[in-house]
Design an enzyme around this catalytic site. Structure first.
Site, PDB file in Angstrom:
ATOM      1  N   ARG A  52       0.851  -1.186   0.000  1.00 41.85           N
ATOM      2  CA  ARG A  52       0.000   0.000   0.000  1.00 41.85           C
ATOM      3  C   ARG A  52       0.886   1.234   0.000  1.00 41.85           C
ATOM      4  O   ARG A  52       1.430   1.614   1.032  1.00 41.85           O
ATOM      5  CB  ARG A  52      -0.903  -0.007   1.245  1.00 41.85           C
ATOM      6  CG  ARG A  52      -2.099   0.948   1.142  1.00 41.85           C
ATOM      7  CD  ARG A  52      -2.753   1.174   2.514  1.00 41.85           C
ATOM      8  NE  ARG A  52      -1.968   2.117   3.291  1.00 41.85           N
ATOM      9  CZ  ARG A  52      -1.973   2.194   4.616  1.00 41.85           C
ATOM     10  NH1 ARG A  52      -2.722   1.374   5.333  1.00 41.85           N
ATOM     11  NH2 ARG A  52      -1.220   3.085   5.248  1.00 41.85           N
TER      12      ARG A  52
ATOM     13  N   TYR B 174       2.990   6.679  11.548  1.00 40.95           N
ATOM     14  CA  TYR B 174       3.255   5.313  12.019  1.00 40.95           C
ATOM     15  C   TYR B 174       4.220   4.500  11.158  1.00 40.95           C
ATOM     16  O   TYR B 174       4.545   3.392  11.510  1.00 40.95           O
ATOM     17  CB  TYR B 174       1.947   4.554  12.190  1.00 40.95           C
ATOM     18  CG  TYR B 174       1.065   4.524  10.947  1.00 40.95           C
ATOM     19  CD1 TYR B 174       1.333   3.644   9.907  1.00 40.95           C
ATOM     20  CD2 TYR B 174      -0.038   5.372  10.828  1.00 40.95           C
ATOM     21  CE1 TYR B 174       0.532   3.616   8.770  1.00 40.95           C
ATOM     22  CE2 TYR B 174      -0.847   5.354   9.689  1.00 40.95           C
ATOM     23  CZ  TYR B 174      -0.548   4.472   8.670  1.00 40.95           C
ATOM     24  OH  TYR B 174      -1.340   4.439   7.552  1.00 40.95           O
TER      25      TYR B 174
ATOM     26  N   HIS C   5      -3.906   4.874   4.110  1.00 43.16           N
ATOM     27  CA  HIS C   5      -5.057   3.981   4.040  1.00 43.16           C
ATOM     28  C   HIS C   5      -6.187   4.621   3.235  1.00 43.16           C
ATOM     29  O   HIS C   5      -6.830   3.976   2.418  1.00 43.16           O
ATOM     30  CB  HIS C   5      -5.529   3.672   5.458  1.00 43.16           C
ATOM     31  CG  HIS C   5      -6.831   2.959   5.517  1.00 43.16           C
ATOM     32  ND1 HIS C   5      -6.967   1.649   5.122  1.00 43.16           N
ATOM     33  CD2 HIS C   5      -8.065   3.367   5.904  1.00 43.16           C
ATOM     34  CE1 HIS C   5      -8.236   1.278   5.264  1.00 43.16           C
ATOM     35  NE2 HIS C   5      -8.924   2.295   5.729  1.00 43.16           N
TER      36      HIS C   5
HETATM   37  C1  TPP Z   1     -15.249  -4.725  11.193  1.00 38.38           C
HETATM   38  C2  TPP Z   1     -14.418  -3.507  10.922  1.00 38.38           C
HETATM   39  N1  TPP Z   1     -13.525  -3.097  11.826  1.00 38.38           N
HETATM   40  C3  TPP Z   1     -12.787  -2.000  11.622  1.00 38.38           C
HETATM   41  C4  TPP Z   1     -12.920  -1.278  10.475  1.00 38.38           C
HETATM   42  C5  TPP Z   1     -12.072  -0.020  10.227  1.00 38.38           C
HETATM   43  N2  TPP Z   1     -11.125  -0.311   9.116  1.00 38.38           N
HETATM   44  C6  TPP Z   1     -11.415   0.017   7.856  1.00 38.38           C
HETATM   45  S1  TPP Z   1     -10.278  -0.543   6.774  1.00 38.38           S
HETATM   46  C7  TPP Z   1      -9.347  -1.203   8.024  1.00 38.38           C
HETATM   47  C8  TPP Z   1      -8.062  -1.902   7.694  1.00 38.38           C
HETATM   48  C9  TPP Z   1      -8.239  -2.968   6.678  1.00 38.38           C
HETATM   49  O1  TPP Z   1      -7.004  -3.513   6.346  1.00 38.38           O
HETATM   50  P1  TPP Z   1      -6.861  -4.617   5.233  1.00 38.38           P
HETATM   51  O2  TPP Z   1      -7.900  -5.661   5.451  1.00 38.38           O
HETATM   52  O3  TPP Z   1      -5.471  -5.075   5.241  1.00 38.38           O
HETATM   53  O4  TPP Z   1      -7.240  -3.898   3.859  1.00 38.38           O
HETATM   54  P2  TPP Z   1      -6.468  -2.684   3.153  1.00 38.38           P
HETATM   55  O5  TPP Z   1      -7.043  -1.412   3.713  1.00 38.38           O
HETATM   56  O6  TPP Z   1      -5.027  -2.819   3.443  1.00 38.38           O
HETATM   57  O7  TPP Z   1      -6.784  -2.797   1.716  1.00 38.38           O
HETATM   58  C10 TPP Z   1      -9.944  -0.983   9.256  1.00 38.38           C
HETATM   59  C11 TPP Z   1      -9.397  -1.420  10.538  1.00 38.38           C
HETATM   60  C12 TPP Z   1     -13.887  -1.722   9.560  1.00 38.38           C
HETATM   61  N3  TPP Z   1     -14.098  -1.079   8.417  1.00 38.38           N
HETATM   62  N4  TPP Z   1     -14.616  -2.835   9.804  1.00 38.38           N
END
Ligand code: TPP
Ligand code: TPP
Ligand code: MG
Ligand code: MG
Lengths: 324, 370, 324, 370
Positions: B263, B276, B267
């Site tokens: 990435r 971080y 985010h």
């Molecule tokens: C159940 C839930 N918990 C927390 C969040 C907040 N949140 C949104 S994206 C994310 C990180 C997701 O990481 P990843 O699965 O690695 O996907 P990426 O963003 O790297 O594509 C979090 C914690 C959420 N959307 N849903």
């Protein structure tokens, strides 16, 4: 007309609809060979095979998540959750996904899933086999909530649920699963959703209930009748969307209302009904709307008979509104 | 675990220089298709840049970029248009590949009257049932058991459609991932689990998500093959997906693909990764850029020229401008529509609420029309 | 006294309590180095180390499940759920486990976990970053539910929550996280749970709210004041157990009540308050209790300004009760 | 997957005849301790038979037997009394081993005034904080992340307590299992996952729970060792648990133990297994009976005699009778207690509800005092 209990009526509805509509499938824990722990799906796997009656791994989120995917693809899944108390691992799939799919996709993805689950106390189940969580789902926009109170209602309502296109939580009052018996037509009939049923006409107090509490309410109303008190009794049967009109018209006539609910009192569905009645019939009310509910404690084991509303308490609540 | 690790078990077809690696054979893809794949990669890159600029200008409320991860989107190129995609929020390329129009895409970001989902969701939560691209949800991981269910349904109905479900490595920590993967194994559902391991879940690094050696190794617990692919190698992803689809259609069940990628940006537009992570980390990614690699490969095959690149970028830039001009200033959805699609039909309580709202003076959004 | 916003006040409370009580630990997604997506735990890992401020894998059920185990062992966990909308994967751990632990063990196992989570709309979050799920938890026996409405309240209430021995859902109104500013004492002070706060005294209508809706209510009340209407405003702040007395006494004085709630109307907490007021103050009521609520739709994105209660609607609802 | 499979990877110490298997070495356990372990196995067997009889007589509302799985309970013998047990509903032996009294046990089943949990839960949902035996919950799998959390807490506080968490193979399908195991791996929590693979989850056979080759293989996905133990071999379980505890205390994190055993009777007193499984299946289990095997082993060591067996059974039979006589006819908990322990203190709404209830005429339970 054959006489059935609620389990048999549910089974009959499922069988009928599975014969009529090949898109209807059942999935859940122990629903196939075992026919479900209450035997509501008994025999269905024999007739429709393991592709349409599926024993799943032990995971409610999987059951509902998979059912959603099936519904998106065009099936009509009728998942079973073994006890309503075990629905919470699937809560996110139900309230954040199932309930919102149509809305969030701008109408592109309806998800017609009918979740069947036994609920309520009175079977010595303690707090993990007795809960009545209807309020949580009524508060969730996008879900319908339906509760039958006898075998005739169970079959007709379940058929309606499976044939319409919105997600439904179909709560089966397990205390009266076998105790409630009645004549049930063979073959097809439906009961419209969203319409309450006036079970008994009366003039002095409107008593509102659903599911097994309807029978408790009737017990109290019978005792009241012996004392010369005339009650109108309403079985709500669809809790979302609920039939405001039938209820409010009745209260305008009687001037008094008692709501009987098994779930804990605070923030239960009875609160919504009470608020709605007061908003719409205040000028007709001769006493505050009364709620007779479960207590705000977890459902107990040994003392469940003291926990649950009963006929005597219904009577004394009726009297309270009259004495106000 | 480190993203972009050199790892023997990592499946690759081409290296950073665009050369076919020893022992690998590029999948059999027609030249036109290779160019379409590249086109889509470029489209995502250009769109992301432009949209992020709009976000920074305060025109869009929110945006999420995919920079660095575009190759993972093109796994869908190995599938049929009739197969279903259960996306997360970071695979617009899979939609563009299938023909999602820029106008619709941009209208969704604005949530305006032309938005296919009627302004119901935040930006990047697309839904396109006409290309089997299922409505995106914010809660992480929820789409996973749904994809399994869709695949089970196809199998039940004797159809050979497969599902591909996208998610980040963070999503593998959810209960939903577990139950979805486990059901897929048990029911031999024709579903492909495509895990974009981009190293980060917001501020949480991948090694905080699990103590497993690789995410691919999680497949063992579900009785399905787990393979680890260089997620910046679009041909490796294509091949892995094609193989998985073949297995799925043959009745051999699901496959888990870990696509190791990175990435590059924050985010989302709300994030500030400098809090971080080492600001140099993204720089190390440069050499792995999936676009550059595939470009070199195509160049060697004489399928890419700098002129084409130029033309492509100009084409997308202009197309974005045209689409944006067309939809950006459309009004919001009608207030009445607030009450549609909760249910198939409007029940009386919603009708009353709608009537009440329509009788109120209209309020202005503090955000609309900057 | 320093001026703080709500985030700073929460951060201050956490820091203070972690210094005072080594049993207090924080866990959640992105709470350590990042300090939480709203930065409420900012800097705490630097002072207290990664053993007491833990970034977890992405799993709310794990966060709450682990927090329960920690509490049983004697810690005082203060888990953070990133958005209230993402609390549902942990719903079973909260309603079936955390809420029932003390009761089901006959008092052997209290589980003092304070779950902090930002909630509510007004930040352009669409339906997955805007929900107000308080009613679901208020309906669950065994949980306390607390909602601060400004920085002073946030610090004092949070300190009370961490020091008492029951599980608490501490809902932080994220719309006013930064917008609400005020003086906050340095050092220790607590605000008792279960007590409402009369924010403004008045005579004609009692307006009841909590969290960010308190500010919306005040907007409407200010407009009403300009028209010469005198409202009493109550900030409930603890929703379970809620302060019946303060509310009912006020309504007995004013004869009218308006409840402002952001969550969907049906089966929301406002229904409970409405029912309670009618039950206890019917004879004093000069008009039905009015509820001004969110609509029974999923929380929308573009139209959120039309969805949410606002000052004008508060005013017109106040007028409606007066015109009844 | 078949329960009681002969499998090379299955760790064993003694065979069906009670002989030490080739290559194995029995753990170093004092004779008195070996006899205590055997005592407890017998206690569970006798108690289960007696309680089931009471249930069939209509005196107990519900009961769950452990027959065939008793050896798994004794994993706790390899732990310290200060370690914590997070049980499911099918490990009473772990409690008896730690000194749970029959009177308390029976009072819990009756849910009466002597019940340590005040009649709050169904039979077999014990809770004994005085022996670190955590309150049992019906929802399957919920105890798993809690055990991880307790173990994390011990580590945070620098204590060397470990947690052992019991669950059936069905529970591995839950999201809770996944998140609990995954947290344990990431935080290197000192927790032992003891999966009783008894072949069945109510009517659902183990091969419907997962497509993984073994349940132990799921450990890979969490970066922890997964071992597969003959669950009817109490010494193998002891050794595996002792090893896991040592690793845990050394800071090396969690271990997953799959104990392959068999559920001889129905799921619970409400179940009728003849509906869904071959009635001959339980018979095949006979030779694997953990009691018989351990008895033969002890016999060879001259630690067991038929007389002792006789004495033991008589002792427990009598103890049960005495305990039962003492508590079976106690009254239910006072009605007032219904409102205790919802919160530490009684809030006003519960005080009002309590007052209201106390003013009602008392109702009789349709079930109490048969
Ligand atoms: C159940 C839930 N918990 C927390 C969040 C907040 N949140 C949104 S994206 C994310 C990180 C997701 O990481 P990843 O699965 O690695 O996907 P990426 O963003 O790297 O594509 C979090 C914690 C959420 N959307 N849903
Ligand atoms: C979340 C949840 N879903 C369903 C149930 C109903 N149920 C009780 S025990 C059980 C089977 C458990 O099987 P397993 O984990 O193998 O344990 P065993 O009974 O074999 O010891 C089921 C489905 C439950 N208690 N909790
Ligand atoms: Mg990621
Ligand atoms: Mg089992």
């Amino acid at each position: 007309m054959p006489t059935m209990n609620i389990i048999q009526a549910v089974n009959d509805a499922l069988r009928l609809e599975m014969r009529r509509d090949p898109r209807v499938v059942i999935l859940g824990e122990d629903v196939a060979k075992f026919g479900g722990v209450f035997r509501a799906t008994s025999g269905l796997v024999d007739e429709f095979g393991p592709d349409r009656v599926m024993d799943t791994p032990l995971a409610e989120a999987g059951i509902i998540g998979a059912a959603i995917g099936m519904a998106l693809y065009g099936l009509r899944p009728v998942p079973e959750i073994q006890f309503a108390d075990f629905i919470f691992p699937a809560f996110d799939q139900i309230v954040n996904e199932l309930a919102k799919f149509r809305y969030r996709s701008g109408g592109q993805y309806p998800a017609p899933v009918v979740i069947r689950t036994p609920y309520g106390g009175g079977i010595r189940g303690g707090h993990y086999h007795s809960q009545s969580p209807e309020a949580l789902f009524i508060h969730t926009p996008g879900l319908k909530v339906v509760v039958p109170s006898d075998p005739y209602e169970a079959k007709g309502l379940l058929l309606s649920c499976i044939r319409q296109n919105d997600p439904v939580l179909f709560l089966e009052p397990k205390r009266i699963y076998r105790a409630s018996k009645g004549e049930v037509p063979e073959g097809d009939y439906t009961i419209p959703l969203g319409k309450a049923r006036v079970v008994r006409e009366g003039t002095q107090v409107t008593v509102i209930a659903w599911g097994s509490m309807l029978h408790t309410a009737l017990e109290g109303v019978d005792k009241a009748a012996e004392l010369g008190i005339s009650c109108e009794v309403i079985d709500l049967r669809t809790l979302m969307p609920f039939d405001v009109e039938t209820m409010v018209e009745s209260v305008k006539k009687t001037g008094r209302a008692v709501i009987v609910q098994e779930a804990p009192r605070t923030c239960g569905f009875a609160a919504e009904l009470s608020a709605t009645i007061s908003e719409r019939a205040m000028a007709w009310l001769e006493a505050p709307v009364e709620r007779l509910c479960g207590f705000d404690t977890p459902f107990p084991y040994t003392l469940e008979h003291e926990y649950m509303p009963n006929g005597d308490r219904v009577l004394s609540t009726i009297q309270k509104t009259l004495d106000w | 675990m480190v993203a972009i690790a050199k790892n023997d078990e990592l499946k690759r077809v081409i290296d950073e220089e665009g050369n076919v690696v020893k022992g690998a054979r590029p999948p059999d893809i027609a030249d036109e298709e290779l160019r379409k794949i590249y086109r889509t990669l470029v489209q995502v890159r250009v769109v992301d840049e432009r949209m992020m600029r709009l976000q920074r200008q305060g025109r869009l409320g929110f945006y999420m970029q995919s920079t660095g991860e575009e190759a993972t989107h093109l796994a869908v190129a190995a599938l049929r248009p009739s197969d279903w995609v259960f996306p997360s929020y970071r695979e617009p390329g899979a939609a563009f590949y299938r023909g999602y129009e820029l106008e619709q895409f941009i209208a969704q970001l604005y949530g305006n009257a032309a938005d296919p989902i009627k302004g119901r969701q935040m930006p990047v939560h697309h839904s396109m049932n006409w290309i089997n691209y299922v409505s995106i949800s914010s809660p992480v991981g929820t789409q996973i058991p749904q994809a399994t269910g869709m695949a089970m349904a196809a199998k039940i109905q004797g159809k050979d459609d497969v599902a591909i479900v996208y998610f980040g490595e963070g999503a593998t920590s959810t209960g939903e991932f577990h139950v979805g993967a486990n059901f897929a194994g048990v029911f031999k559902a024709p579903v492909i689990f495509l895990c974009r391991n981009n190293g980060w879940a917001i501020s949480t690094s991948a090694d905080r998500q699990t103590a497993a050696k690789t995410f691919a190794s999680k497949a063992v617990g579900y009785g399905m093959p787990g393979i680890r692919v260089d997620g910046n190698d679009v041909l490796a992803l294509y091949q892995a997906t094609a193989d998985a689809a073949e297995r799925a259609r043959a009745g051999d069940g699901p496959t888990f693909i870990e696509a190791l990628t990175y990435r590059v940006h924050g985010h989302s537009s709300s994030d500030d990764p400098s809090v971080y992570r080492d600001p140099d980390e993204p720089k190390r990614w440069q050499q792995a850029d999936p676009l550059a690699r595939f470009q070199r490969y195509l160049g060697k095959k004489k399928l890419w020229t700098p002129e084409w690149e130029e033309a492509l970028r100009t084409e997308f830039d202009q197309a974005i401008t045209v689409a944006h001009d067309k939809v950006a200033n459309l009004p919001p959805p009608d207030v009445e529509t607030l009450f549609d699609d909760v249910f198939e039909e409007l029940p009386s309580h919603l009708r009353e609420q709608k009537e009440w709202l329509m009788a109120q003076p209209r309020t202005k959004s503090p955000h609309y029309f900057h």
